[in-house]
Design an enzyme around this catalytic site. Sequence first.
Site, PDB file in Angstrom:
ATOM      1  CE  LYS A 178      -1.814   2.763   2.998  1.00 34.88           C
ATOM      2  NZ  LYS A 178      -1.868   4.069   2.302  1.00 34.88           N
ATOM      3  CD  GLU A 252      13.784   0.255   8.577  1.00 35.12           C
ATOM      4  OE1 GLU A 252      14.303   1.268   9.076  1.00 35.12           O
ATOM      5  OE2 GLU A 252      14.366  -0.826   8.471  1.00 35.12           O
ATOM      6  CB  CYS A 286      12.986   8.640   8.320  1.00 37.13           C
ATOM      7  SG  CYS A 286      13.932   7.758   7.075  1.00 37.13           S
ATOM      8  CD  GLU A 383      10.186  12.077  11.944  1.00 35.13           C
ATOM      9  OE1 GLU A 383       9.094  11.552  12.229  1.00 35.13           O
ATOM     10  OE2 GLU A 383      11.057  11.496  11.286  1.00 35.13           O
TER      11      GLU A 383
END
Length: 471
Positions: A178, A252, A286, A383
């Site tokens: 997906k 991850e 990331c 983040e």
Amino acid sequence: MFEYAPAPESRDIVDIKASYGLFIDGEFVDADSSFKTVDPASEEVLAEIAEADATDVDRAVTAARKAYESVWSQLPATERAKYLFRIARIIQERSRELAVLESIDNGKPIRESRDVDIPLVAAHFFYYAGWADKLEFAVRDPRPIGVAAQVIPWNFPLLMLAWKIAPALACGNTVVLKPAETTPLTALAFAEICRQADLPPGVVNIVTGAGETGRALVEHEGVDKVAFTGSTDVGRQIARSVAGTAKRLTLELGGKAANVIFDDAPVDQAVEGIVNGIFFNQGHVCCAGSRLLVQESIAEELLDRLKTRMATLRVGDPLDKNTDIGAINSAAQLEKIRTLSAAGEEEGATRWSPPCELPDRGFWFAPTIFTGVAQSHRIAREEIFGPVLSVLTFRTPQEAVEKANNTPYGLSAGVWTEKGSRILWMAERLRAGVVWANTFNKFDPASPFGGYKESGFGREGGRHGLEAYLR
Ligand code: NAP
Ligand code: MG
């Protein structure tokens, strides 16, 4: 001074259809509902995309199971390798088209999609194609797991697909993937590439949709392995839903990397590394070097040079070959970046951006740095996933290590110093899956990538990346 002349890459090479179906069992099929994907640089609607519900997901998993049992796991490994090599070559042949499509759907500069994303996508397929018939040199008695459910984010749409699909297929698994809601187009182009390569139907299935589609996929009882790349929050939910089942899981997740600059670092190179670390891909990375840790004695000089360099960054049309910083991927992501940046100001940090004209339409954010940041500030802890850098200082190597590790994440870090011994000393102490020395954001399919702590577990890339797809 000279007049600026734009140098846009032509869109003519891509042929975006009005609507796209799901890719199940080698065919494009309709779904009951759909959603739109837009070009974040113009807010133009690009296409109507089928949205898979639980029934569609079930059909995709069933197709993947059938293909796994009847074809893919039965093929000699050398035959699997041939398909992967063929896919890799088609990606190279269609690389310009894929780069343009990626930049249109995602907003990233063509310079990056053309020179970084797509070459790495092809390299990944070549690399794992080479492993397919050599798995016994990686693990003893290599056996595939079965059907892999794979869910990926929007920041490197085709590259994340390659990281997931190439090792899975090389090891003899079949997949249902997906893509992210805002960036489905290159995954659908990849579905066409699977057909072009005559890949047996059902080996790769692509189910487009939003979070609910992803949930239906990872919770489906028929999958043997779940591989997820995305936010730590969703990763936690997935870990909960998979707990207590026989499914294998790799995650991850997010990061908040420190980029550590010592006073003996080559300053000009370090400035380039800082810029690359945080402004590459609009900071939607990331492993972005979003926390700059600079040794106090050179902080002033370094920041001066960094600001001078930032003033040369060109923000705008992703298809312009001169563009350094493209569009923010979505209105929602832009809102997140704005909220966290406002929090930085409220908490007392000093905000700076170079003068920079932003286009009227689309989603944009000027490159930004915050100085006077304390470790307790949200901009130092959370983040941001945007072109926003938090600057902190340190005096001793020990303090640098403590500050760098003072985060729930542990994905990557950078160290800039002239001394090899100091690089090794730092690398031993930094709790990060990847530590770059005198460089940043370097990727190679042969090199494993992955995190510690809340950045997830499991490795992608390299020989280590095979383990996630073998029993
Ligand atoms: P996200 O919201 O977690 O989404 C990632 C994917 O999961 C998307 O396809 C999303 O669908 C889907 N999803 C959402 N809710 C789900 C659920 N409950 N169950 C299953 N799937 C679900 O992350 P994002 O904001 O798009 O991506 C940015 C994050 O990814 C950042 O935190 C970044 O650090 C991380 N990231 C990590 C790596 C790495 O290698 N460690 C690499 C790249 C990015 P929709 O988006 O379509 O709704
Ligand atoms: Mg889009």
